[in-house]
Structures are given as C-alpha cells and as structure tokens.
Design a protein around this motif. Structure first.
Motif, short mmCIF file in Angstrom:
data_model
loop_
_atom_site.label_atom_id
_atom_site.label_comp_id
_atom_site.label_asym_id
_atom_site.label_seq_id
_atom_site.Cartn_x
_atom_site.Cartn_y
_atom_site.Cartn_z
N SER A 27 21.12 68.04 80.29
CA SER A 27 22.38 68.64 80.20
C SER A 27 22.21 69.49 78.85
O SER A 27 23.13 69.32 77.84
N ARG A 30 25.16 70.69 76.33
CA ARG A 30 25.77 69.87 75.01
C ARG A 30 25.02 70.02 73.87
O ARG A 30 25.51 69.62 72.90
N LYS A 99 26.19 68.29 70.32
CA LYS A 99 27.12 69.17 70.55
C LYS A 99 27.74 69.62 69.26
O LYS A 99 28.30 70.91 69.08
N ASP A 109 22.70 62.95 68.41
CA ASP A 109 23.07 62.51 69.67
C ASP A 109 21.61 62.30 70.28
O ASP A 109 21.60 61.24 71.11
#
Length: 121
Positions: A27, A30, A99, A109
C-alpha cells in the motif's frame, strides 16, 4: 500492508562509501514520509535521516555533510548515500515509513528487516 526491503549494506574501510536502498511494496499510497534509522550493538536505535513527500530532509548532526537521503517515487525506493564513513557508523540500518512525518521520526508505522553496515578502521 506495506513491505520494506533494505539492501546495500556491507563491510567498508573508513573513508569509503556505501549506498543503501529500501524497496517499498504494498500500500504505497500510505508512505508519505520515510526515514533511515540505525542501531549499534548496546545502543538504542537512532534516527539518522528522514524525508517527506515534499522532499524536506532531516539529518542527525553526526552524519550531516556525509550522508544524503533521497527517494525515487517512480521506483518506490528510498536511498541513503553514505560517504566518508567512520567506524562509529557501524550499525544495523533500518528503513522506516509511514503516512505522517511526525510519526515516522518517532514511532514509524512500518519497518524493514535491516541491513548491516560495518566500517573498519
């Protein structure tokens, strides 16, 4: 989810150079902010450099003028060019992403598995 894979570490003599790479997948949307951390044996993990989506950069004082962080968004890859390496740069280097820059420079993260850099005197 996001996967980060570092490469480019190795053994180098003092004064030498290495370029670390961190390939991101998953992803990617992000990953507005990315960073390099390092951890030497017996020491806490420290932030080495960070870069935002707007290419604003930060460096810890000990690497200023020697290390350069950059990113190639087309390749989803983060780099750390390390010049004039010193024995005290010896550590496991980790790629980190997230992010928000304020999160990436405190508690990222996502983490890579690390790549070892060893600088001999």
């Amino acid at each position: 989810q996001v996967q980060l894979v570092e490469s480019g570490g190795g053994l180098v003599q003092a004064g030498g150079s290495l370029r670390l790479s961190c390939a991101a997948s998953g992803s990617i949307f992000r990953l507005n902010a990315m960073a390099w951390y390092r951890q030497a044996p017996g020491k806490e993990r420290e932030l080495v450099a960070s870069i935002s989506s707007g290419i604003t950069t930060y460096y810890v004082d000990s690497v200023k003028g020697r290390f350069t962080i950059s990113r190639d968004n087309a390749k989803n890859t983060l780099y750390l060019q390390m010049n004039s390496l010193k024995p005290e740069d010896t550590a496991m280097y980790y790629c980190a992403a997230g992010k928000y820059l304020v999160v990436v420079i405190t508690k990222p993260d996502y983490w890579g598995q690390g790549t070892q850099v060893t600088v001999s005197s």
